[in-house]
Design a protein around this motif. Structure first.
Motif, short mmCIF file in Angstrom:
data_model
loop_
_atom_site.label_atom_id
_atom_site.label_comp_id
_atom_site.label_asym_id
_atom_site.label_seq_id
_atom_site.Cartn_x
_atom_site.Cartn_y
_atom_site.Cartn_z
N VAL A 1 0.86 -1.18 0.00
CA VAL A 1 0.00 0.00 0.00
C VAL A 1 0.90 1.23 0.00
CG1 VAL A 1 -1.89 -1.18 1.16
CG2 VAL A 1 -0.20 0.04 2.53
N PRO A 2 0.40 2.35 -0.48
CA PRO A 2 1.24 3.55 -0.56
C PRO A 2 1.83 3.91 0.79
CG PRO A 2 -0.77 3.87 -1.83
CD PRO A 2 -0.94 2.57 -1.10
N GLY A 3 3.12 4.21 0.79
CA GLY A 3 3.79 4.64 2.00
C GLY A 3 4.27 3.51 2.89
N LYS A 4 4.03 2.26 2.49
CA LYS A 4 4.46 1.12 3.29
C LYS A 4 5.31 0.18 2.45
CE LYS A 4 0.79 1.08 6.74
NZ LYS A 4 -0.18 0.23 7.48
N GLN A 5 6.08 -0.64 3.15
CA GLN A 5 6.91 -1.62 2.46
C GLN A 5 6.06 -2.75 1.90
OE1 GLN A 5 9.96 -2.83 5.30
NE2 GLN A 5 11.45 -1.52 4.26
N ARG A 6 6.58 -3.35 0.86
CA ARG A 6 5.94 -4.54 0.30
C ARG A 6 6.06 -5.68 1.30
NH1 ARG A 6 7.49 -5.72 -5.84
NH2 ARG A 6 6.95 -3.51 -5.84
N GLY A 7 4.96 -6.37 1.54
CA GLY A 7 4.96 -7.43 2.53
C GLY A 7 4.46 -8.75 2.00
N LEU A 8 4.90 -9.81 2.66
CA LEU A 8 4.54 -11.17 2.27
C LEU A 8 3.05 -11.42 2.47
CD1 LEU A 8 5.31 -14.23 1.71
CD2 LEU A 8 5.45 -14.43 4.20
#
Length: 116
Positions: free
Chosen positions: A40-47
């Motif tokens: 999501v915008p502003g957050k790191q890519r997550g599993l």
């Protein structure tokens, strides 16, 4: 040339379902671990979920019991069945192909939007 092409994203109401697909080309698909990640915008890519070449699966706690990852080696495709979707699942979903000690590959992403 390696390509991972995601499809199946879209807009769905809370409680609904979507099935994402990722078609791979240019790699020996059956030796790669495949995964789905989201951002999501502003957050790191997550599993979100991964599946090994042998079919072992792993899920983020937030999606356990609602999402199912699977693969069809004959079709070079990995799937993510998403049930009981929540607004918090809204994100861009990315497909990943990985092997130990090798560079991984990413798809271009597909948007999933869950309305409340």
């Amino acid at each position: 040339q390696v390509q991972l092409v995601e499809s199946g994203g879209g807009l769905v109401q809370a409680g609904g379902s979507l099935r994402l697909s990722c078609a791979a080309s240019g790699i020996t698909f059956n030796v790669y671990a495949m995964g789905w990640y989201r951002q999501v915008p502003g957050k790191q890519r997550g599993l979100v979920a991964t599946i090994t070449s042998g079919g072992y699966t792993n899920y983020a706690d937030s999606v356990k019991g609602r999402f199912t990852i699977s693969r069809d080696n004959a079709k070079n495709t990995v799937y993510l069945q998403m049930n009981s979707l929540e607004p918090e699942d809204t994100a861009v979903y990315y497909c990943n192909a990985a092997r130990p000690a090798r560079a991984g590959y990413w798809g271009q992403g597909t948007q999933v939007t869950v309305s409340s």
